[in-house]
Design an enzyme around this catalytic site. Structure first.
Site, PDB file in Angstrom:
ATOM      1  N   ASP A   1     -20.338 -20.305 -11.524  1.00 14.97           N
ATOM      2  CA  ASP A   1     -19.463 -19.497 -10.420  1.00 14.97           C
ATOM      3  C   ASP A   1     -19.545 -18.147 -10.641  1.00 14.97           C
ATOM      4  OD1 ASP A   1     -16.353 -18.700  -9.549  1.00 14.97           O
ATOM      5  OD2 ASP A   1     -16.231 -20.983  -9.769  1.00 14.97           O
TER       6      ASP A   1
ATOM      7  N   GLY B   1     -12.270 -17.746  -8.149  1.00 13.79           N
ATOM      8  CA  GLY B   1     -11.931 -18.611  -9.496  1.00 13.79           C
ATOM      9  C   GLY B   1     -11.453 -17.697 -10.523  1.00 13.79           C
TER      10      GLY B   1
ATOM     11  N   TYR C   1     -15.033 -20.496   8.101  1.00 14.08           N
ATOM     12  CA  TYR C   1     -14.880 -21.588   7.010  1.00 14.08           C
ATOM     13  C   TYR C   1     -15.326 -23.038   7.837  1.00 14.08           C
ATOM     14  CZ  TYR C   1     -12.727 -24.700   3.544  1.00 14.08           C
ATOM     15  OH  TYR C   1     -12.638 -25.475   2.756  1.00 14.08           O
TER      16      TYR C   1
ATOM     17  N   LYS D   1     -18.931 -24.944   6.930  1.00 11.09           N
ATOM     18  CA  LYS D   1     -18.843 -26.392   6.544  1.00 11.09           C
ATOM     19  C   LYS D   1     -19.453 -27.206   7.454  1.00 11.09           C
ATOM     20  CE  LYS D   1     -16.528 -25.847   2.432  1.00 11.09           C
ATOM     21  NZ  LYS D   1     -16.896 -26.233   1.202  1.00 11.09           N
TER      22      LYS D   1
ATOM     23  N   ARG E   1      -2.116 -21.195   0.227  1.00 12.95           N
ATOM     24  CA  ARG E   1      -1.801 -22.449   0.755  1.00 12.95           C
ATOM     25  C   ARG E   1      -0.528 -22.864   0.687  1.00 12.95           C
ATOM     26  NH1 ARG E   1      -7.472 -25.083  -1.843  1.00 12.95           N
ATOM     27  NH2 ARG E   1      -7.478 -23.502  -3.148  1.00 12.95           N
TER      28      ARG E   1
HETATM   29  N1  NAD Z   1      -8.731 -27.634  -2.645  1.00 15.49           N
HETATM   30  C1  NAD Z   1      -8.534 -28.322  -1.260  1.00 15.49           C
HETATM   31  O1  NAD Z   1      -7.450 -28.919  -0.840  1.00 15.49           O
HETATM   32  C2  NAD Z   1      -9.884 -28.483  -0.684  1.00 15.49           C
HETATM   33  C3  NAD Z   1      -9.756 -29.180   0.604  1.00 15.49           C
HETATM   34  C4  NAD Z   1     -11.186 -29.354   1.440  1.00 15.49           C
HETATM   35  C5  NAD Z   1     -12.005 -28.852   0.928  1.00 15.49           C
HETATM   36  N2  NAD Z   1     -12.097 -28.231  -0.206  1.00 15.49           N
HETATM   37  C6  NAD Z   1     -13.405 -27.915  -0.807  1.00 15.49           C
HETATM   38  O2  NAD Z   1     -13.644 -27.756  -2.253  1.00 15.49           O
HETATM   39  C7  NAD Z   1     -14.491 -26.731  -2.756  1.00 15.49           C
HETATM   40  C8  NAD Z   1     -13.371 -26.127  -3.902  1.00 15.49           C
HETATM   41  O3  NAD Z   1     -12.192 -25.498  -3.409  1.00 15.49           O
HETATM   42  P1  NAD Z   1     -10.934 -25.115  -4.213  1.00 15.49           P
HETATM   43  O4  NAD Z   1      -9.602 -25.542  -3.666  1.00 15.49           O
HETATM   44  O5  NAD Z   1     -11.428 -25.458  -5.817  1.00 15.49           O
HETATM   45  O6  NAD Z   1     -11.288 -23.543  -4.294  1.00 15.49           O
HETATM   46  P2  NAD Z   1     -11.241 -22.421  -5.249  1.00 15.49           P
HETATM   47  O7  NAD Z   1     -11.323 -21.064  -4.623  1.00 15.49           O
HETATM   48  O8  NAD Z   1     -10.465 -22.526  -6.265  1.00 15.49           O
HETATM   49  O9  NAD Z   1     -12.542 -22.844  -5.901  1.00 15.49           O
HETATM   50  C9  NAD Z   1     -13.943 -22.167  -5.431  1.00 15.49           C
HETATM   51  C10 NAD Z   1     -14.816 -21.605  -6.382  1.00 15.49           C
HETATM   52  O10 NAD Z   1     -16.137 -21.233  -5.911  1.00 15.49           O
HETATM   53  C11 NAD Z   1     -16.520 -20.088  -6.364  1.00 15.49           C
HETATM   54  N3  NAD Z   1     -17.209 -19.348  -5.537  1.00 15.49           N
HETATM   55  C12 NAD Z   1     -17.199 -19.021  -4.374  1.00 15.49           C
HETATM   56  N4  NAD Z   1     -18.371 -18.584  -3.692  1.00 15.49           N
HETATM   57  C13 NAD Z   1     -19.165 -18.628  -4.700  1.00 15.49           C
HETATM   58  C14 NAD Z   1     -20.772 -18.175  -4.647  1.00 15.49           C
HETATM   59  N5  NAD Z   1     -21.372 -17.628  -3.728  1.00 15.49           N
HETATM   60  N6  NAD Z   1     -21.201 -18.409  -6.041  1.00 15.49           N
HETATM   61  C15 NAD Z   1     -20.654 -18.893  -6.990  1.00 15.49           C
HETATM   62  N7  NAD Z   1     -19.363 -19.185  -6.908  1.00 15.49           N
HETATM   63  C16 NAD Z   1     -18.546 -19.210  -5.913  1.00 15.49           C
HETATM   64  C17 NAD Z   1     -15.212 -19.303  -6.646  1.00 15.49           C
HETATM   65  O11 NAD Z   1     -15.009 -18.290  -7.658  1.00 15.49           O
HETATM   66  C18 NAD Z   1     -14.277 -20.213  -7.147  1.00 15.49           C
HETATM   67  O12 NAD Z   1     -14.173 -20.385  -8.321  1.00 15.49           O
HETATM   68  C19 NAD Z   1     -14.499 -25.862  -1.686  1.00 15.49           C
HETATM   69  O13 NAD Z   1     -15.850 -25.898  -1.259  1.00 15.49           O
HETATM   70  C20 NAD Z   1     -13.736 -26.182  -0.664  1.00 15.49           C
HETATM   71  O14 NAD Z   1     -14.087 -25.809   0.766  1.00 15.49           O
HETATM   72  C21 NAD Z   1     -10.908 -27.933  -1.013  1.00 15.49           C
END
Ligand code: NAD
Length: 335
Positions: free
Chosen positions: A35, A40, A149, A153, A190
Site C-alpha cells: 500500500d 489507507g 474512476y 476500472k 460514502r
Molecule cells: N468499498 C466498496 O464498496 C467498493 C465497491 C466497488 C469496488 N471497490 C474496489 O475495491 C478496492 C478497495 O476499495 P476500498 O473500499 O477498500 O478503498 P480504500 O480507499 O479503503 O482502499 C484502497 C487502498 O488502496 C491504496 N492505494 C491507492 N492507490 C495506490 C497505489 N498507487 N499504490 C498502492 N496502494 C494504493 C490506498 O492507500 C488504500 O489503502 C478498490 O479497487 C475499489 O475500486 C470497492
C-alpha cells in the site's frame, strides 16, 4: 523458507484490503501486504505486523513491483474507491487501475500467479437496465467527474482480459457493489459513514436529490467470502458481488437516525452530476458459479459498523485526507 502459499494483496491498508488480509491469514496463506497509504491507514492492519506470515511493503503499485521468490496469488485492490477520494485525486485514480494493473498483471505472468482484480458496479455507470447483470455494458460518461474512476476500472477489466487471452494468465474479475463495515473512514464521503458521522455529531443527515435514488449495501464479511470463492473458482469472466436488497437513500437515512437515536432529521441537497439513480446487483451468476449469496442482514451489519464508528477516537470525526484545493474540485462537481 515458508511452505505456505504466498499472496500479494495491493491496497492492503484500505477498507477491503485489510479484511482480505485477515481472511487470507486465517486461511493459512503467507500475506504480502502492499500500500502507498494514499487513502489507507496502517491502523487497519497493525494487528497483523507481529505475525510471522505477514509482511508489509510501503509501495506505489504504479511503480515497478519486485517480489522475491515464489508468488501464488495476487489480489489487486489498490484504488481510491469513494467519490470524495477519486474526485480529489483523479490522476492517481486513473494511474492505479491502468499502470498499476499493468504492473500486477506483468508480475502475475512472471510468477505464474493467479490474479483477482477489484472491479466495481461503477463500470455500469448510471445504468439503463435494472438490476444490472454482467452482460450489461454500462452507461458511463467518460468526461464527467466520475469518469476517472469508472473508465479506469473499465480499462482495468479490458487489460485483465487481454493478459488472460494473450498470455494465458489466470485472471478473475469481481465487480463489487457498495460494501460497508468496520474500517471504512468516517469522512470518506460514502453515504453510510457520512450518515453515521452526521448522526453521531448530532447533525441533520444530508441526502442528495429527493432521496428516492436507491442503493444496496453488502456487509464486508459477505463480500470477502464471495471474493475468496471467486479467487478459487475457475471462472475468468466478471462476476457481480453485492447485496441485492435495495433501499432508497431516504429510507436508509431514517434507519440510521433510528439506530443512532439522536433525534436528527433528513435534509435534501441537489443531486451531484452523474450520480446513479438506481444500483442493484443481479447476483444470479455468483449464486450459480460460486454458490454464494449475502447472509448478513442490514440490521445486523449496521449494528456492528455503528459500534465500530462509536469506538473511534475523536480525531477520526474530523480527520481529512485532502486539503482545500481538492475541496474546490468537489464543489465544482456538485458535492
Ligand atoms: N468499498 C466498496 O464498496 C467498493 C465497491 C466497488 C469496488 N471497490 C474496489 O475495491 C478496492 C478497495 O476499495 P476500498 O473500499 O477498500 O478503498 P480504500 O480507499 O479503503 O482502499 C484502497 C487502498 O488502496 C491504496 N492505494 C491507492 N492507490 C495506490 C497505489 N498507487 N499504490 C498502492 N496502494 C494504493 C490506498 O492507500 C488504500 O489503502 C478498490 O479497487 C475499489 O475500486 C470497492
Amino acid at each position: 523458507m515458508s511452505t505456505k502459499k504466498k499472496v500479494l494483496i495491493t491496497g492492503a491498508a484500505g477498507f477491503l484490503g485489510s479484511h482480505l488480509c485477515d481472511r487470507m491469514i486465517k486461511e493459512g496463506y503467507y500475506v504480502i501486504a502492499m500500500d502507498n497509504l494514499i487513502t489507507g491507514d496502517l491502523r487497519n492492519i497493525e494487528h497483523l505486523f507481529k505475525l510471522p506470515n505477514f509482511e508489509f511493503y510501503h509501495h506505489d503499485v504504479t511503480k515497478y513491483i519486485h517480489i522475491p521468490g515464489e508468488l501464488h496469488y495476487i489480489m489487486h485492490f489498490a484504488s481510491p474507491a469513494s467519490p470524495i477520494d477519486y474526485l480529489k485525486i483523479p490522476i492517481q485514480t486513473l494511474k492505479v487501475s491502468s499502470l498499476g494493473t499493468h504492473n500486477v498483471l506483468g508480475l502475475a505472468r512472471a510468477k505464474k500467479a493467479r490474479i483477482i482484480v477489484a472491479s466495481t458496479s461503477e463500470v455500469y455507470g448510471d445504468p439503463l437496465v435494472h438490476p444490472q447483470n454482467e452482460d450489461y455494458w454500462g452507461n458511463v460518461n467518460p468526461v464527467g467527474p466520475r469518469g476517472c474512476y469508472d473508465e479506469a476500472k473499465r480499462f482495468q477489466e479490458a487489460i485483465t482480459m487481454a493478459y488472460h487471452n494473450v498470455h494465458d494468465v489466470e485472471t478473475r474479475i469481481v465487480r463489487i457493489f457498495n460494501t460497508y463495515g468496520p474500517r471504512m473512514r468516517l469522512n470518506d464521503g460514502r453515504v453510510l459513514p457520512t450518515f453515521i458521522g452526521q448522526a453521531l455529531r448530532g447533525e441533520d443527515l444530508t441526502a442528495f436529490g429527493d432521496g428516492s435514488q436507491t442503493r444496496s449495501f453488502c456487509y464486508v464479511d459477505d463480500l470477502v467470502e464471495g471474493i475468496y470463492r471467486l479467487l478459487l473458482s475457475d471462472h475468468h469472466l466478471p462476476v457481480n458481488c453485492g447485496n441485492p436488497t435495495e433501499i432508497t437513500i431516504k429510507q436508509f437515512a431514517e434507519e440510521i437516525i433510528k439506530l443512532v437515536g439522536t433525534g436528527t432529521k433528513v435534509i435534501f441537497k441537489p443531486l451531484p452530476m452523474d450520480d446513479p439513480k438506481q444500483r442493484q446487483p443481479d447476483i444470479t451468476k455468483a449464486r450459480e458459479i460460486l454458490k454464494w449469496e449475502p447472509k448478513i442482514s442490514r440490521a445486523e451489519g449496521l449494528k456492528i459498523t455503528y459500534e465500530y464508528f462509536k469506538s473511534l477516537p475523536e480525531y477520526d470525526m474530523t480527520f481529512r485526507k485532502f486539503g482545500t484545493q481538492e475541496d474546490e474540485i468537489m464543489k465544482k462537481a456538485g458535492y
